[in-house]
Write a protein that holds these residues in place. Structure first.
Motif, short mmCIF file in Angstrom:
data_model
loop_
_atom_site.label_atom_id
_atom_site.label_comp_id
_atom_site.label_asym_id
_atom_site.label_seq_id
_atom_site.Cartn_x
_atom_site.Cartn_y
_atom_site.Cartn_z
N UNK A 1 -18.30 -31.01 17.30
CA UNK A 1 -17.72 -30.16 16.28
C UNK A 1 -17.78 -28.71 16.74
N UNK A 2 -16.66 -28.00 16.59
CA UNK A 2 -16.57 -26.61 17.04
C UNK A 2 -15.88 -25.79 15.96
N UNK A 3 -16.39 -24.60 15.72
CA UNK A 3 -15.69 -23.63 14.87
C UNK A 3 -15.85 -22.25 15.49
N UNK A 4 -14.73 -21.52 15.62
CA UNK A 4 -14.87 -20.13 16.03
C UNK A 4 -15.00 -19.27 14.78
N UNK A 5 -15.89 -18.29 14.86
CA UNK A 5 -16.23 -17.46 13.70
C UNK A 5 -15.99 -16.00 14.07
N UNK A 6 -14.96 -15.38 13.50
CA UNK A 6 -14.64 -14.00 13.87
C UNK A 6 -15.83 -13.06 13.69
N UNK A 7 -15.99 -12.16 14.65
CA UNK A 7 -17.05 -11.15 14.61
C UNK A 7 -16.41 -9.77 14.67
N UNK A 8 -17.21 -8.77 14.34
CA UNK A 8 -16.78 -7.38 14.52
C UNK A 8 -17.72 -6.74 15.53
#
Length: 281
Positions: A117-124
């Motif tokens: 399972x993979x999820x990309x999580x936007x960062x600042x």
């Protein structure tokens, strides 16, 4: 799961059958200019050499994971090493075209890739205009069915989106940058120490802190960070590895990992074009 910290954000991550090299900065000490632009203290980067025996360890790598293209996460020496070894590179859609132009075999890291399972999580990567100029950055949640789950925040400051991901995904291990990087203008572009305290308090499991004592614009030290975490009563949850140190983690239970949520992955646009020229990538 094994996490061998090499230098800065460069990590050997062993998950099941995969041995992933994360964000390879493989240049020799002092190979490229400093990042501290204002306020003094600029020195050639990296500040320290790779640990002895690093390249022997890398011979077992099965793939490379790149969170973003800044030179302290993927430098020319790292790209050359990847090409010489013919390894697949896992990255975001926004970075893939540019990486392919550099001769790399790029695959989009999305849910189901690598059998997990993979999820990309936007960062600042900072705040305000500077964050936009530094470009799109994302962290990754990886959950191999037989291993602890891990959330690599990548370069980030503390945002509601990061905390929401921690609460929703309940990662067993978080890997986060702790250098409080600051180029001398525009504020911190990585978690401040205060933000790290909040992140560690909210973390359900262990937190591995990296991005320390390797670059001229990262003032936070390992000793100072340990003292702060000890004062906050959080040291037992935190690992602050030395360069070359390997950490081992076991699954705390046999419950299914939380499932990632689907996100629309965007290709490169104006922001990517601007940030690539600003950062020399």
């Amino acid at each position: 799961m094994k996490i061998r910290h090499l230098r800065n954000a460069t990590t050997l991550l062993t998950l099941g059958e995969h041995r992933l090299l994360v964000d390879p900065m493989l240049s020799e000490q002092g190979a490229f200019p400093g990042f501290k632009l204002f306020g003094g203290g600029r020195r050639p980067n990296p500040l320290v050499a790779l640990p002895p025996g690093t390249f022997a360890l890398l011979e077992g790598v099965t793939g490379v994971l790149v969170t973003h293209e800044h030179p302290d996460h993927l430098d020319s020496a790292g790209r050359r090493w990847i090409r010489e070894h013919g390894l697949p590179v896992w990255a975001r859609r926004v970075d893939a075209p540019n990486l392919r132009k550099k001769g790399l075999d790029v695959h989009e890291l999305e849910d189901g890739a690598l059998g997990m399972a993979v999820e990309f999580i936007p960062s600042r990567h900072g705040r305000g205009l500077l964050s936009w100029l530094l470009g799109s950055v994302s962290g990754y949640y990886l959950a191999h069915p037989d291993e602890p789950s891990v959330y690599l925040t990548s370069d980030a400051v503390l945002t509601d989106e990061v905390l929401e991901a921690v609460e929703r995904l309940q990662p067993d291990v978080i890997i986060a940058p702790a250098g409080a990087a600051n180029m001398g203008l525009g504020g911190d572009i990585l978690f401040s120490v205060d933000e790290l305290v909040t992140l560690v308090r909210r973390a359900p499991g262990r937190v591995v802190l990296n991005h320390l004592e390797a670059l001229d614009h990262c003032p936070t030290t390992r000793d100072g960070l340990r003292e702060r975490m000890k004062a906050e009563g959080l040291l037992a949850k935190v690992h602050i590895p030395e360069d070359g140190e390997e950490l081992h983690f076991e699954r705390p239970d046999t419950l299914p990992h939380p499932r990632p949520k689907a996100r629309a992955s965007k290709g490169p646009g104006l922001q990517k074009w601007v940030s690539a020229r600003l950062t020399g990538t």
